[in-house]
Design a protein around this motif. Structure first.
Motif, PDB file in Angstrom:
ATOM      1  N   LYS A 150       0.836  -1.207   0.000  1.00  0.00           N
ATOM      2  CA  LYS A 150       0.000   0.000   0.000  1.00  0.00           C
ATOM      3  C   LYS A 150       0.870   1.257   0.000  1.00  0.00           C
ATOM      4  O   LYS A 150       0.722   2.130  -0.846  1.00  0.00           O
ATOM      5  N   TYR A 151       1.778   1.363   0.977  1.00  0.00           N
ATOM      6  CA  TYR A 151       2.485   2.651   1.071  1.00  0.00           C
ATOM      7  C   TYR A 151       3.512   2.847  -0.035  1.00  0.00           C
ATOM      8  O   TYR A 151       3.907   3.975  -0.300  1.00  0.00           O
ATOM      9  N   ARG A 152       3.926   1.771  -0.721  1.00  0.00           N
ATOM     10  CA  ARG A 152       4.837   1.974  -1.852  1.00  0.00           C
ATOM     11  C   ARG A 152       4.144   2.739  -2.992  1.00  0.00           C
ATOM     12  O   ARG A 152       4.807   3.302  -3.856  1.00  0.00           O
ATOM     13  N   GLN A 153       2.810   2.750  -2.975  1.00  0.00           N
ATOM     14  CA  GLN A 153       2.043   3.464  -4.013  1.00  0.00           C
ATOM     15  C   GLN A 153       2.245   4.971  -3.935  1.00  0.00           C
ATOM     16  O   GLN A 153       1.798   5.710  -4.813  1.00  0.00           O
ATOM     17  N   ARG A 154       2.881   5.427  -2.849  1.00  0.00           N
ATOM     18  CA  ARG A 154       3.013   6.868  -2.652  1.00  0.00           C
ATOM     19  C   ARG A 154       4.462   7.362  -2.790  1.00  0.00           C
ATOM     20  O   ARG A 154       4.702   8.568  -2.731  1.00  0.00           O
ATOM     21  N   PHE A 155       5.424   6.459  -2.988  1.00  0.00           N
ATOM     22  CA  PHE A 155       6.822   6.898  -3.115  1.00  0.00           C
ATOM     23  C   PHE A 155       6.979   7.867  -4.285  1.00  0.00           C
ATOM     24  O   PHE A 155       7.638   8.902  -4.183  1.00  0.00           O
ATOM     25  N   ALA A 156       6.380   7.514  -5.422  1.00  0.00           N
ATOM     26  CA  ALA A 156       6.564   8.345  -6.616  1.00  0.00           C
ATOM     27  C   ALA A 156       5.779   9.648  -6.511  1.00  0.00           C
ATOM     28  O   ALA A 156       6.164  10.655  -7.120  1.00  0.00           O
ATOM     29  N   ILE A 157       4.697   9.640  -5.734  1.00  0.00           N
ATOM     30  CA  ILE A 157       3.904  10.875  -5.562  1.00  0.00           C
ATOM     31  C   ILE A 157       4.744  11.915  -4.808  1.00  0.00           C
ATOM     32  O   ILE A 157       4.823  13.080  -5.214  1.00  0.00           O
ATOM     33  N   VAL A 158       5.386  11.469  -3.735  1.00  0.00           N
ATOM     34  CA  VAL A 158       6.230  12.378  -2.936  1.00  0.00           C
ATOM     35  C   VAL A 158       7.414  12.861  -3.782  1.00  0.00           C
ATOM     36  O   VAL A 158       7.711  14.062  -3.846  1.00  0.00           O
ATOM     37  N   SER A 159       8.070  11.920  -4.457  1.00  0.00           N
ATOM     38  CA  SER A 159       9.244  12.282  -5.260  1.00  0.00           C
ATOM     39  C   SER A 159       8.863  13.239  -6.385  1.00  0.00           C
ATOM     40  O   SER A 159       9.586  14.197  -6.682  1.00  0.00           O
ATOM     41  N   GLU A 160       7.730  12.985  -7.005  1.00  0.00           N
ATOM     42  CA  GLU A 160       7.273  13.835  -8.114  1.00  0.00           C
ATOM     43  C   GLU A 160       7.069  15.276  -7.620  1.00  0.00           C
ATOM     44  O   GLU A 160       7.472  16.239  -8.273  1.00  0.00           O
ATOM     45  N   ARG A 161       6.448  15.412  -6.445  1.00  0.00           N
ATOM     46  CA  ARG A 161       6.179  16.753  -5.903  1.00  0.00           C
ATOM     47  C   ARG A 161       7.494  17.494  -5.637  1.00  0.00           C
ATOM     48  O   ARG A 161       7.649  18.658  -5.971  1.00  0.00           O
ATOM     49  N   ILE A 162       8.463  16.773  -5.068  1.00  0.00           N
ATOM     50  CA  ILE A 162       9.762  17.411  -4.792  1.00  0.00           C
ATOM     51  C   ILE A 162      10.433  17.788  -6.123  1.00  0.00           C
ATOM     52  O   ILE A 162      10.979  18.884  -6.275  1.00  0.00           O
ATOM     53  N   ALA A 163      10.349  16.882  -7.103  1.00  0.00           N
ATOM     54  CA  ALA A 163      10.968  17.153  -8.410  1.00  0.00           C
ATOM     55  C   ALA A 163      10.355  18.384  -9.063  1.00  0.00           C
ATOM     56  O   ALA A 163      11.065  19.216  -9.649  1.00  0.00           O
ATOM     57  N   VAL A 164       9.040  18.534  -8.952  1.00  0.00           N
ATOM     58  CA  VAL A 164       8.371  19.700  -9.544  1.00  0.00           C
ATOM     59  C   VAL A 164       8.875  20.968  -8.860  1.00  0.00           C
ATOM     60  O   VAL A 164       9.229  21.961  -9.511  1.00  0.00           O
ATOM     61  N   ARG A 165       8.962  20.930  -7.530  1.00  0.00           N
ATOM     62  CA  ARG A 165       9.426  22.132  -6.796  1.00  0.00           C
ATOM     63  C   ARG A 165      10.905  22.412  -7.070  1.00  0.00           C
ATOM     64  O   ARG A 165      11.337  23.548  -7.019  1.00  0.00           O
ATOM     65  N   LYS A 166      11.680  21.375  -7.346  1.00  0.00           N
ATOM     66  CA  LYS A 166      13.113  21.569  -7.649  1.00  0.00           C
ATOM     67  C   LYS A 166      13.330  21.872  -9.124  1.00  0.00           C
ATOM     68  O   LYS A 166      14.469  22.039  -9.552  1.00  0.00           O
ATOM     69  N   LYS A 167      12.245  21.885  -9.878  1.00  0.00           N
ATOM     70  CA  LYS A 167      12.316  22.142 -11.336  1.00  0.00           C
ATOM     71  C   LYS A 167      13.274  21.158 -12.047  1.00  0.00           C
ATOM     72  O   LYS A 167      14.101  21.527 -12.875  1.00  0.00           O
ATOM     73  N   ILE A 168      13.137  19.906 -11.704  1.00  0.00           N
ATOM     74  CA  ILE A 168      13.918  18.843 -12.359  1.00  0.00           C
ATOM     75  C   ILE A 168      13.360  18.649 -13.782  1.00  0.00           C
ATOM     76  O   ILE A 168      12.151  18.786 -14.006  1.00  0.00           O
ATOM     77  N   ASP A 169      14.220  18.323 -14.711  1.00  0.00           N
ATOM     78  CA  ASP A 169      13.857  18.092 -16.110  1.00  0.00           C
ATOM     79  C   ASP A 169      12.574  17.237 -16.208  1.00  0.00           C
ATOM     80  O   ASP A 169      12.545  16.096 -15.747  1.00  0.00           O
ATOM     81  N   ARG A 170      11.541  17.811 -16.832  1.00  0.00           N
ATOM     82  CA  ARG A 170      10.228  17.150 -16.872  1.00  0.00           C
ATOM     83  C   ARG A 170      10.265  15.777 -17.533  1.00  0.00           C
ATOM     84  O   ARG A 170       9.537  14.868 -17.173  1.00  0.00           O
TER      85      ARG A 170
END
Ligand SMILES: Cc1cc2nc3c(=O)[nH]c(=O)nc-3n(C[C@H](O)[C@H](O)[C@H](O)COP(=O)(O)OP(=O)(O)OC[C@H]3O[C@@H](n4cnc5c(N)ncnc54)[C@H](O)[C@@H]3O)c2cc1C
Length: 373
Positions: free
Chosen positions: A324-344
């Motif tokens: 269940k909780y592994r379903q959220r690893f990419a959600i958290v990482s994606e949000r940080i990546a967006v705020r860090k302006k990582i290559d889309r």
């Protein structure tokens, strides 16, 4: 970009299943981080009783986009590594160590977080090895090492489940086990196998509870074990404990229904865990014992503070199992990546991979369940 040994964009607290899982997603998105771990990779699993096994089965379905239920990345499988369906804690720790080595995760071991402050947008993480700084903090310090010793009066007189290294060490003539969810059943079953006469006290009637969601009712693995020939004990439903007392060499256990049980041996308390979140309580709003999170599993009170692991709860959906909780690893990482302006394009390719492998649940209306572990 914050970068040196003690200054990172992201700090993750805890190198358990949750901390390592989110770290792999961050690494794949080229985000720099360090994991601070007070002991060693997978330390909580190493502390499990020697005989305890995973209840959720491992099976290598990864190549057909059905990753092993106990895997923390889409491309790894404990079943493949360990060649067993229900790993012990030691075995699962070996899998986690393999993951951390394979992905070359940046982990600082022997670093214990003491407290956290946020000043001018930067987290200052106070540890036994000095201060670390970061823009984003991910909390993954788990529950197992934070037992709840306050669930009833006299709970401190009992041995908590998390203190048991092996059931062989605590086999006695008889034992009272308090709590009948997964850890209580595990204690009762293993003690029976050691020849101990067990009384299991259940606050409800858990054995009768059948629910379509395995989180609600006992797992099939546990039910199979309860049916084994050498597993037989005195099961007492509707026997929630009010108080434990120690008088004249006996432990007296009194229930809310005024039943009384006694034994010269310490009762085993299997009524659950507090949470490591007690260390950062002031940084989260709380609702009904759980931290309030936004749709990205970020604290509603402290921007850029995220939570991963079994304490994540949205509505009735509690993400307490790894699948269940592994379903959220990419959600958290994606949000940080967006705020860090990582290559889309980099972020998109990682997210697509997680989505294709069923490692990504954004719409939470599908998972309206409760958990009992
Ligand atoms: C008996 C039992 C059986 C279970 N069976 C299953 C199962 O079959 N399937 C399943 O999916 N789940 C199962 N679970 C639940 C599963 O074990 C947990 O969900 C999982 O361990 C949580 O992972 P985590 O990374 O959040 O926490 P942990 O594994 O506890 O990792 C937290 C890490 O943080 C570190 N840490 C803690 N405090 C600090 C600090 N202050 N500073 C630095 N580091 C710190 C710890 O040393 C630890 O390494 C079971 C749990 C129990 C107790």
């Amino acid at each position: 970009m914050i970068q040196d040994f003690k200054n990172k964009d992201v700090i993750i607290i805890g190198a358990g299943a949750a901390g390592l899982g989110v770290a792999v997603a961050l690494k794949r998105m080229d985000i720099n981080f360090v994991i601070l771990e007070k002991e060693e990779v997978g330390a909580s699993f190493k502390k499990w009783p020697e005989e305890t096994q995973f209840i959720s089965p491992s099976f290598t379905g990864n190549f057909f986009k059905m990753p092993d239920l106990n895997a923390i990345t889409p491309e790894t499988s404990p079943a493949f590594n360990l060649l067993t369906e229900h790993p012990t804690g030691d075995e699962y720790q070996a899998y986690l160590k393999g993951v951390s080595e394979h992905y070359k995760l940046n982990i600082a071991t022997g670093v214990t977080l003491k407290s956290v402050q946020k000043k001018k947008g930067i987290f200052i993480v106070h540890t036994n090895k000095g201060d670390y700084h970061c823009q984003f903090l991910i909390w993954a310090a788990g529950e197992y090492q934070y037992p709840d010793r306050n669930t009833f009066k006299g709970a401190d007189l009992c041995t908590h489940y998390s203190e048991i290294s092996s059931f062989k060490d605590i086999k006695t003539e008889d034992r009272i086990v308090i709590g009948s969810y997964e850890s209580g059943c595990d204690a009762a079953i293993n003690l029976c196998k050691e020849g101990t006469k067990v009384t299991l006290l259940d606050s409800t009637n858990n054995f009768e509870l059948i629910n379509s969601d395995s989180s609600y009712s006992l797992s099939p693995f546990t039910r199979d074990r309860l049916n084994e020939e050498d597993v037989y004990f005195d099961y007492q439903p509707e026997s929630g404990v009010k108080e434990v007392r120690f008088e004249k060499g006996q432990y007296y256990v009194e229930t809310v229904t005024n039943k009384q049980f006694n034994s010269p041996y310490k009762p085993i308390n299997c009524t659950g865990f507090k949470s490591s979140l007690s260390l950062v309580e002031s940084l989260f709003e709380n609702y009904d014992g759980y931290p309030l999170l936004n749709n990205f599993d970020e604290s509603t009170k402290t921007k850029n503070l995220f939570l991963v692991g079994p304490q994540v709860k949205h509505g009735n959906a509690l993400f307490c199992f790894i699948y269940k909780y592994r379903q959220r690893f990419a959600i958290v990482s994606e949000r940080i990546a967006v705020r860090k302006k990582i290559d889309r394009s980099v972020v998109k390719s990682v997210i697509n991979d997680y989505k294709e492998n069923n490692f990504y649940i954004k719409n939470l209306s599908c998972c309206d369940d409760e958990c009992i572990c």
